[in-house]
Design a protein around this motif. Structure first.
Motif, PDB file in Angstrom:
ATOM      1  N   ALA A  10       0.856  -1.234   0.066  1.00  9.54           N
ATOM      2  CA  ALA A  10      -0.144   0.002  -0.029  1.00  9.54           C
ATOM      3  C   ALA A  10       0.990   1.042  -0.035  1.00  9.54           C
ATOM      4  O   ALA A  10       2.076   1.308   0.566  1.00  9.54           O
ATOM      5  CB  ALA A  10      -0.860  -0.096   1.206  1.00  9.54           C
ATOM      6  N   LEU A  11       0.320   2.273  -0.647  1.00  4.77           N
ATOM      7  CA  LEU A  11       1.085   3.603  -0.635  1.00  4.77           C
ATOM      8  C   LEU A  11       0.184   4.417   0.214  1.00  4.77           C
ATOM      9  O   LEU A  11      -1.056   4.548   0.174  1.00  4.77           O
ATOM     10  CB  LEU A  11       0.915   4.154  -2.049  1.00  4.77           C
ATOM     11  CG  LEU A  11       1.881   3.708  -2.975  1.00  4.77           C
ATOM     12  CD1 LEU A  11       1.960   4.408  -4.434  1.00  4.77           C
ATOM     13  CD2 LEU A  11       3.503   3.984  -2.618  1.00  4.77           C
ATOM     14  N   CYS A  12       0.787   5.048   1.144  1.00  4.53           N
ATOM     15  CA  CYS A  12       0.438   5.966   2.030  1.00  4.53           C
ATOM     16  C   CYS A  12       0.265   7.380   1.637  1.00  4.53           C
ATOM     17  O   CYS A  12       1.206   8.231   1.872  1.00  4.53           O
ATOM     18  CB  CYS A  12       1.033   5.834   3.579  1.00  4.53           C
ATOM     19  SG  CYS A  12       0.173   6.959   4.535  1.00  4.53           S
ATOM     20  N   LEU A  13      -0.747   7.837   1.012  1.00  6.67           N
ATOM     21  CA  LEU A  13      -0.904   9.131   0.459  1.00  6.67           C
ATOM     22  C   LEU A  13      -2.068   9.871   1.289  1.00  6.67           C
ATOM     23  O   LEU A  13      -3.207   9.618   1.089  1.00  6.67           O
ATOM     24  CB  LEU A  13      -1.444   8.871  -1.016  1.00  6.67           C
ATOM     25  CG  LEU A  13      -0.417   8.294  -2.106  1.00  6.67           C
ATOM     26  CD1 LEU A  13      -1.032   8.334  -3.310  1.00  6.67           C
ATOM     27  CD2 LEU A  13       0.998   8.904  -1.995  1.00  6.67           C
ATOM     28  N   VAL A  14      -1.812  10.743   1.955  1.00  7.03           N
ATOM     29  CA  VAL A  14      -2.560  11.245   3.189  1.00  7.03           C
ATOM     30  C   VAL A  14      -3.494  12.480   2.311  1.00  7.03           C
ATOM     31  O   VAL A  14      -2.676  13.369   2.040  1.00  7.03           O
ATOM     32  CB  VAL A  14      -1.767  11.957   4.210  1.00  7.03           C
ATOM     33  CG1 VAL A  14      -2.911  12.586   5.100  1.00  7.03           C
ATOM     34  CG2 VAL A  14      -1.152  10.738   4.826  1.00  7.03           C
ATOM     35  N   PRO A  15      -4.729  12.311   2.297  1.00  5.65           N
ATOM     36  CA  PRO A  15      -5.398  13.654   1.705  1.00  5.65           C
ATOM     37  C   PRO A  15      -5.319  14.505   2.720  1.00  5.65           C
ATOM     38  O   PRO A  15      -5.341  14.707   3.515  1.00  5.65           O
ATOM     39  CB  PRO A  15      -6.812  12.801   1.510  1.00  5.65           C
ATOM     40  CG  PRO A  15      -6.834  11.906   2.647  1.00  5.65           C
ATOM     41  CD  PRO A  15      -5.463  11.364   2.775  1.00  5.65           C
ATOM     42  N   PRO A  29       8.891  14.025  -0.652  1.00  2.00           N
ATOM     43  CA  PRO A  29      10.152  12.942  -0.007  1.00  2.00           C
ATOM     44  C   PRO A  29       9.199  11.945   0.562  1.00  2.00           C
ATOM     45  O   PRO A  29       9.782  10.765   0.381  1.00  2.00           O
ATOM     46  CB  PRO A  29      10.868  13.936   0.699  1.00  2.00           C
ATOM     47  CG  PRO A  29      10.027  15.139   0.984  1.00  2.00           C
ATOM     48  CD  PRO A  29       9.122  15.295   0.065  1.00  2.00           C
ATOM     49  N   THR A  30       8.259  12.120   1.076  1.00  2.00           N
ATOM     50  CA  THR A  30       7.327  10.900   1.704  1.00  2.00           C
ATOM     51  C   THR A  30       7.007   9.840   0.938  1.00  2.00           C
ATOM     52  O   THR A  30       7.054   8.759   1.148  1.00  2.00           O
ATOM     53  CB  THR A  30       6.396  11.438   2.745  1.00  2.00           C
ATOM     54  OG1 THR A  30       5.507  12.217   1.899  1.00  2.00           O
ATOM     55  CG2 THR A  30       6.998  12.442   3.700  1.00  2.00           C
TER      56      THR A  30
END
Length: 247
Positions: free
Chosen positions: A193-198, A237-238
């Motif tokens: 999973a990619l953690c892409l915080v909205p 970068p995250t």
């Protein structure tokens, strides 16, 4: 392949979940799935089938006896039952030594155990998402988002996005990805999973959607697809750290 052998359990292309930079900064609690609402009865059944123990006062807990570790999932509110009407809202995930409650730093958790716990959470969030009362996962909303994505990609001349409901498949330059049209959960394919915080602030990074009424979840789905469709332009970068840390 030639012998048509079937894996006894998923090993090849098994999803991998690694500790993100944000989780390292948070220390002992992962908020990767914080705020996600799930159907209690369905979620409890999924957790139970994967070795988790449900306690109405303490949340959900799974013990890895060989490693002497336990993983715990907490929810907003003090208690819950499988008959909850409004759904369970995930708060956080933490780890501790078996029989103890003091949370351990996420970076100290064996990678395999961390990945398996997040894999279970991802399954629950994807399958038991509150589709019954939340329009985000309804068939009509998924159809609307699929149509909206087709028009948006056509306007922006993006040709590396394919829709295979309920997933959107993206052929990026750095990797391939999938975004769920209902929950917006994002994966690297193959991988984890990619953690892409909205960002849900009222006027921060809003995505203009000319074809539909403003909807934060729809904006989240489309913005993730557009971001990953042009992954060579990603500067965050995250996100780049996650892509580099995955095989």
């Amino acid at each position: 392949f030639a012998a048509e052998r079937v894996q006894p359990f998923k090993q090849v292309f098994r999803e991998l979940y690694v500790v993100t930079a944000q989780e390292k900064a948070d220390g002992t609690v992962s908020h990767r799935y914080a705020g996600q609402q799930v159907n209690p009865k369905q979620a409890v059944a999924l957790w139970g089938g994967r070795g988790w123990v449900v306690n109405q006062d303490e949340g959900v807990r799974r013990t890895f006896h060989d490693a002497g570790l336990s993983a715990s999932v907490t929810f907003l509110g003090d208690t819950f039952t499988p008959a909850e009407v409004e759904g369970l809202t995930i708060e956080g995930v933490s780890f501790s030594k078996r029989g103890e409650w003091k949370p351990l730093p996420l970076v100290d958790i064996p990678p395999r155990i961390f990945s398996e716990v997040m894999r279970d959470l991802d399954l629950v969030v994807s399958v038991a998402h509150r589709g019954g009362v939340d329009p985000e996962a309804s068939a009509s909303t998924v159809d609307m988002r699929a149509a909206l994505l087709r028009e948006t990609c056509s306007l922006l001349k993006i040709d590396n996005v394919r829709i295979k409901q309920p997933q959107v498949l993206i052929d990026g330059r750095l990797s391939n990805y999938s975004v769920h049209l209902g929950s917006a959960v994002t994966h690297r394919q193959p991988g984890g999973a990619l953690c892409l915080v909205p960002v849900h602030a009222q006027h921060r990074g809003r995505l203009f959607l000319p074809f539909a009424d403003d909807d934060p979840k729809t904006a989240e789905v489309i913005s993730k697809v557009l971001l990953l469709a042009r992954d060579e332009d990603i500067k965050d970068p995250t996100i780049l750290d996650q892509l580099r840390s995955m095989p």
